[in-house]
Design an enzyme around this catalytic site. Sequence first.
Site, PDB file in Angstrom:
ATOM      1  N   ASP A   1      -6.455  17.200   4.789  1.00 52.42           N
ATOM      2  CA  ASP A   1      -7.019  18.436   5.256  1.00 52.42           C
ATOM      3  C   ASP A   1      -7.674  19.110   4.097  1.00 52.42           C
ATOM      4  O   ASP A   1      -7.882  20.176   4.983  1.00 52.42           O
ATOM      5  CB  ASP A   1      -5.628  19.189   5.893  1.00 52.42           C
TER       6      ASP A   1
ATOM      7  N   THR B   1      -3.292  19.474  -4.477  1.00 55.10           N
ATOM      8  CA  THR B   1      -3.831  19.855  -4.687  1.00 55.10           C
ATOM      9  C   THR B   1      -3.902  21.343  -4.603  1.00 55.10           C
ATOM     10  O   THR B   1      -3.010  21.515  -5.718  1.00 55.10           O
ATOM     11  CB  THR B   1      -4.190  20.146  -2.283  1.00 55.10           C
TER      12      THR B   1
ATOM     13  N   GLY C   1      -0.051  19.692   0.826  1.00 55.18           N
ATOM     14  CA  GLY C   1       1.227  18.865   1.068  1.00 55.18           C
ATOM     15  C   GLY C   1       0.900  17.330   1.804  1.00 55.18           C
ATOM     16  O   GLY C   1      -0.316  16.827   1.586  1.00 55.18           O
TER      17      GLY C   1
ATOM     18  N   ARG D   1     -10.259   7.540   2.886  1.00 57.29           N
ATOM     19  CA  ARG D   1      -9.443   8.789   3.591  1.00 57.29           C
ATOM     20  C   ARG D   1     -10.230  10.307   3.232  1.00 57.29           C
ATOM     21  O   ARG D   1      -9.960  10.200   2.258  1.00 57.29           O
ATOM     22  CB  ARG D   1      -8.271   8.147   3.184  1.00 57.29           C
TER      23      ARG D   1
END
Length: 315
Positions: A211, A180, A232, A208
């Site tokens: 976060d 990310t 992560g 999906r």
Amino acid sequence: MSEAQARSKGRWSLVVHGGAGILTRDTVSADQDRAARAGLAAALDAGTAILAAGGTALDAAEAAVRVLEDDPAFNAGRGAVFTRDGRIELDAAVMDGRDRRAGAVTGVTATRNPVTLARRVMEASPHVLLSGAGADLFARDQGLPAAGQDWFATPERRRQLDELLSSGGDAFDIDMKYGTVGAVACDRDGHVAAATSTGGVMGKIWGRIGDSPLIGAGTYADDRAGAVSCTGAGEFFIRAGVGHEIAARVRLAGEDLRSAAAAALADMGALGGTGGTIVAGPGGEGFWLFNSRGMYRGCADASGARQVAIYGDEG
């Protein structure tokens, strides 16, 4: 103005990341190392130019992430990973610590810079989170530059998907190694902001969402505590509410920012997650923490200090 903001008057800081995971000198090629360091340096250049000129933390964080979105070395925008069915779906979020306004998008497929779309959601709509075709339609209504799937796709990401699918099983990137991107900043007035963008997890299915676009999980900013961007294993960052948890520990438990970040990351790790976070505080401090083997990262501040790093032994 808070005490921390008063202390920071005239100071600024910027921290960026480009993903965390199994990043070692054995797993990252020399070409990948050079490309990542160049991209992180360019992101720092974009953000620090704004902060050094007296610009806002929000402008700096967005500018830094836009650079990383346009760089095929990272899993965001151009260079994002593929879903299991060969599509690219992008997520992003921004948050302004001054008033806790936030904007986010998920499942974007046709907007060149999702981070800028997330900011437009914050500033030009009554909403916080838009998804899929609606988010891309809003981008068109706002006149933001569009991009087709051929812009985002790169041969290397296609190769990675083919390799993943050929391995059988669930065809899912369980190592979360494609990352990310994000940026956090504190400006001269002690205001903080965060921005995060991602292509998600290689081989993801069922729509999906991780976060990154979830305010309070992978992205959070509050002038009373600090700004956070995470990378992560997103499911664990969501369960631990890492971004908000860090801010809450500072505000409600009186912890210093680094201790709060370490505790939140340890809690996420105790659940089984790996990854890292970058943090900027209203006092001008900026740092990173991670429990993975490495994290693409960089920082700079008003003192002239500057660092770009990848591996766990680089400080």
